[in-house]
Structures are given as C-alpha cells and as structure tokens.
Design a protein around this motif. Structure first.
Motif, mmCIF file in Angstrom:
data_model
loop_
_atom_site.group_PDB
_atom_site.id
_atom_site.type_symbol
_atom_site.label_atom_id
_atom_site.label_comp_id
_atom_site.label_asym_id
_atom_site.label_seq_id
_atom_site.Cartn_x
_atom_site.Cartn_y
_atom_site.Cartn_z
ATOM 1 N N GLY A 29 46.242 42.112 -21.764
ATOM 2 C CA GLY A 29 45.422 43.313 -21.879
ATOM 3 C C GLY A 29 44.301 43.411 -20.872
ATOM 4 N N ALA A 30 44.115 42.388 -20.040
ATOM 5 C CA ALA A 30 43.055 42.413 -19.029
ATOM 6 C C ALA A 30 43.462 43.321 -17.864
ATOM 7 N N MET A 31 42.466 43.808 -17.132
ATOM 8 C CA MET A 31 42.683 44.700 -15.994
ATOM 9 C C MET A 31 43.149 43.913 -14.776
ATOM 10 N N ALA A 32 44.342 44.206 -14.318
ATOM 11 C CA ALA A 32 44.876 43.576 -13.115
ATOM 12 C C ALA A 32 44.976 44.620 -12.005
ATOM 13 N N VAL A 33 44.968 44.155 -10.774
ATOM 14 C CA VAL A 33 45.177 45.044 -9.633
ATOM 15 C C VAL A 33 46.683 45.223 -9.499
ATOM 16 N N ASP A 34 47.145 46.460 -9.719
ATOM 17 C CA ASP A 34 48.579 46.753 -9.697
ATOM 18 C C ASP A 34 49.125 46.890 -8.284
ATOM 19 N N PRO A 64 43.705 42.258 0.425
ATOM 20 C CA PRO A 64 44.984 41.949 -0.226
ATOM 21 C C PRO A 64 45.014 40.548 -0.831
ATOM 22 N N THR A 65 44.450 39.586 -0.124
ATOM 23 C CA THR A 65 44.397 38.210 -0.625
ATOM 24 C C THR A 65 43.474 38.117 -1.832
ATOM 25 N N ALA A 66 42.361 38.826 -1.790
ATOM 26 C CA ALA A 66 41.418 38.819 -2.913
ATOM 27 C C ALA A 66 42.057 39.415 -4.162
ATOM 28 N N ALA A 67 42.808 40.504 -3.999
ATOM 29 C CA ALA A 67 43.467 41.133 -5.154
ATOM 30 C C ALA A 67 44.493 40.180 -5.773
ATOM 31 N N ARG A 68 45.282 39.540 -4.940
ATOM 32 C CA ARG A 68 46.297 38.596 -5.454
ATOM 33 C C ARG A 68 45.633 37.380 -6.097
ATOM 34 N N SER A 69 44.591 36.846 -5.454
ATOM 35 C CA SER A 69 43.892 35.683 -6.010
ATOM 36 C C SER A 69 43.256 36.027 -7.351
ATOM 37 N N ALA A 95 36.235 38.186 -11.278
ATOM 38 C CA ALA A 95 36.134 39.601 -10.889
ATOM 39 C C ALA A 95 36.539 39.681 -9.428
ATOM 40 N N CYS A 96 36.842 40.903 -9.001
ATOM 41 C CA CYS A 96 37.041 41.115 -7.570
ATOM 42 C C CYS A 96 36.341 42.405 -7.166
ATOM 43 N N ALA A 97 35.721 42.368 -6.011
ATOM 44 C CA ALA A 97 35.094 43.526 -5.395
ATOM 45 C C ALA A 97 35.837 43.737 -4.085
ATOM 46 N N LEU A 98 36.493 44.877 -3.965
ATOM 47 C CA LEU A 98 37.425 45.089 -2.861
ATOM 48 C C LEU A 98 37.019 46.257 -1.984
#
Length: 117
Positions: free
Chosen positions: A10-15, A94-99, A111-114
């Motif tokens: 249920g957590a928010m992932a980068v699709d 892209p690497t930050a989103a996957r990590s 968290a990620c800030a992109l």
C-alpha cells in the motif's frame, strides 16, 4: 522466467517516469516530485528545502534524483539534512526512483525527491 510483482504493502511507489514527468500511485506529476511511503506531490526543487527538512523523524534515507545525469547536490543542503538525521544519496533521477522502490519494498523509512529528466 516467471516475474512476480513487487508488493509495496500500500505504500507509494514510483510507477514510471519520462521527459518532464513522474507517475506515482497512478497519478502523473509534471516537474519535480517528492515521494514518501504515504504521500507524493509536487516539489519546488532544490530551493524547496522546507519540504525536505519536514521529512526529519519520518525517513532515514532520502534518494535525491538530480535529473537525467548524476550531479552534485548543494553541500549546505546535504549538511542540513544530515544534521536533521536524514542520510542523503544524490544520483540520477531514474536511479533514485529505482533505489527508492527497492528500499521501500524492504519496509525501510525512505523518500525520494526527483528532478525531472
């Protein structure tokens, strides 16, 4: 080979992501985005330090996506986040989103800030 979908509980992932946008939780965001396990939203970029500092106590690691290529993050921003107890990992977006997605799937406080590509 059988592929098994990742369960983010249920957590928010980068699709997905592309030129100028990120898709998080089936919502498309144009421009910079800040994503945590519980929320996603537009982010003001590297000058929006208030949003990043608000993560103190909520996350242990921030994956900082610097756009299409690896770039240095402002040293004073990194120092301020470290002082607030947040480890920062600057890398290409892209690497930050996957990590972020992999670490999130492990149940870690991330968290990620992109910045957009």
């Amino acid at each position: 080979m059988k592929l098994t979908p990742t369960d983010f509980g249920g957590a928010m992932a980068v699709d997905s992501y592309g030129p100028g946008f990120f898709r998080v939780g089936r919502t498309v965001y144009h421009g910079p985005v800040l994503v945590t396990a519980t929320s996603a939203g537009a982010w003001g970029g590297l000058d929006d330090r208030t949003a990043l500092m608000a993560l103190a106590g909520q996350v242990d690691v921030l994956f900082l996506g610097m756009g299409a290529d690896v770039a240095h993050a402002p040293a004073d921003l990194i120092a301020a986040l470290h002082k607030a107890g947040i480890a920062v990992e600057p890398m290409a977006s892209p690497t930050a989103a996957r990590s972020y997605n992999v670490t999130l799937s492990e149940g870690r406080r991330v968290a990620c800030a992109l910045l957009p590509l």
